[in-house]
Design an enzyme around this catalytic site. Structure first.
Site, short mmCIF file in Angstrom:
data_model
loop_
_atom_site.label_atom_id
_atom_site.label_comp_id
_atom_site.label_asym_id
_atom_site.label_seq_id
_atom_site.Cartn_x
_atom_site.Cartn_y
_atom_site.Cartn_z
N LYS A 135 0.84 -1.21 0.00
CA LYS A 135 0.00 0.00 0.00
C LYS A 135 0.88 1.26 0.00
O LYS A 135 0.63 2.21 -0.74
CB LYS A 135 -0.92 0.00 1.23
CG LYS A 135 -2.04 -1.05 1.14
CD LYS A 135 -2.74 -1.26 2.48
CE LYS A 135 -3.63 -2.49 2.42
NZ LYS A 135 -4.16 -2.89 3.74
N GLN B 30 -4.34 -1.96 10.17
CA GLN B 30 -4.12 -3.22 9.46
C GLN B 30 -4.61 -4.39 10.33
O GLN B 30 -4.20 -4.53 11.48
CB GLN B 30 -2.63 -3.37 9.11
CG GLN B 30 -2.31 -4.59 8.27
CD GLN B 30 -2.99 -4.59 6.90
OE1 GLN B 30 -3.05 -3.57 6.21
NE2 GLN B 30 -3.52 -5.73 6.49
N ASP C 194 -11.01 2.48 5.16
CA ASP C 194 -11.32 1.05 5.02
C ASP C 194 -12.82 0.79 5.18
O ASP C 194 -13.29 -0.32 5.00
CB ASP C 194 -10.54 0.26 6.09
CG ASP C 194 -9.67 -0.82 5.48
OD1 ASP C 194 -9.69 -0.96 4.24
OD2 ASP C 194 -8.98 -1.53 6.24
#
Ligand code: NDP
Length: 277
Positions: free
Chosen positions: A48, A92, A115
């Site tokens: 990313k 994450q 997200d």
């Protein structure tokens, strides 16, 4: 059979992202909160970050040791929420078992939740007025749009009901007027559910689980699975044996995978524009 090329679709998303960056008054920035040293998570965060730098987006990794306490992580998220130069926060997953995923994620400011995992953003999606869409389901919808695969009236089966893939994807397909079934590990008669579906999306994490006997002739198959088998990455679909039966299919790798990061970048741009306007 059409191979649904996620790399190609991702490139088209990046072109648009680059254009959107040029229209912003400030360079967008994303913070990756990373707890522990799970090698798969580290690889995801690295790819990313690499993509950010290729696009001229700023990124930073905020690392914590595996045994960090929840208060420390939460207070760091609060300071990232306040930071004017940070537009997106991504925690994450998975988190180590002693940290509550719900409690940690719920601390992210909804406008920085790239997200799309906070209750507010999940609720907006459920009500049909999404702000951010979780990246993998958004990427699948983008692939279907790119290849002009109409969904209205089709029977769609989503295999898997996770918060990040199956559940939001089922909502998105429903909003495009597909007739949606969401199957899972307790589903009875899974083979029949699959064979009567015009589009099958598989997100279960079981290598080559879906074989040709589960697929209707001419169906569209989207394989979300990423499974490491020996040195290779394989999907949840038995690609070699299914591909000749379908009208379109995503390969693994090179299908859904590249789209997840592309949609994260798209969400970050939306986050930055919402905060900077
Ligand atoms: P989860 O483990 O969170 O969920 C798996 C789902 O599959 C659950 O709903 C489970 O049912 C269902 N399931 C498991 N086994 C079976 C079975 N034998 N029959 C029917 N249903 C079953 O997985 P994720 O959604 O996070 O990920 C799924 C896959 O997608 C993984 O391979 C993951 O690596 C990959 N992935 C890929 C991404 C990408 O960028 N391409 C991004 C995210 C994930 P139940 O709820 O009943 O337990």
């Amino acid at each position: 059979v059409i191979l649904l090329d996620g790399k190609k679709v991702a490139e088209s998303v990046y072109q648009k992202v680059l254009l959107d960056i040029s229209l912003l008054p400030q360079v967008p920035k994303i913070s990756f909160v990373m707890v522990g040293d799970n090698p798969a998570s580290a690889t995801y965060v690295r790819s990313k970050a690499k993509r950010c730098s290729a696009l001229g987006i700023q990124s930073e990794t905020v690392p914590f040791p595996t045994d960090v306490d929840e208060t420390t992580v939460v207070s760091r998220i609060h300071s990232l929420n306040k930071a004017k130069d940070v537009h997106g926060i991504l925690v994450q997953l998975p988190l180590p078992p002693h940290l509550s995923r719900e409690r940690v994620l719920s601390q992210i400011h909804p406008l920085k939740d790239v997200d799309a995992l906070t209750t507010e953003n999940a609720g907006l999606l459920f009500q049909g007025t999404p702000r951010f869409v979780p990246c993998t389901p958004a990427g699948i919808m983008e692939i279907l749009k790119f290849y002009q695969i109409g969904l209205s009236g089709l029977k769609a089966l989503v295999l898997g009901r996770s918060e990040i893939v199956g559940k939001p994807l089922a909502q998105l397909l429903l909003q495009c007027n597909a007739t949606v079934t969401c199957a899972h590990s307790k589903t009875r008669g899974l083979d029949e559910e699959c064979t009567r579906s015009d589009i099958v999306v598989v997100a279960i994490g079981k290598p080559k689980f879906v074989g040709p006997q589960m697929i209707k002739q001419g169906a569209v198959v989207i394989d979300v699975g990423i499974n490491r088998v020996e040195e290779n990455i394989v999907g949840d679909v038995d690609f070699v044996n299914v591909k000749d039966k379908v009208s379109a299919i995503t390969p693994v790798p090179g299908g859904v995978g590249p789209m997840t990061i592309a949609m994260l970048m798209k969400n970050l741009l939306l986050a930055a524009s919402l905060q900077l306007k």
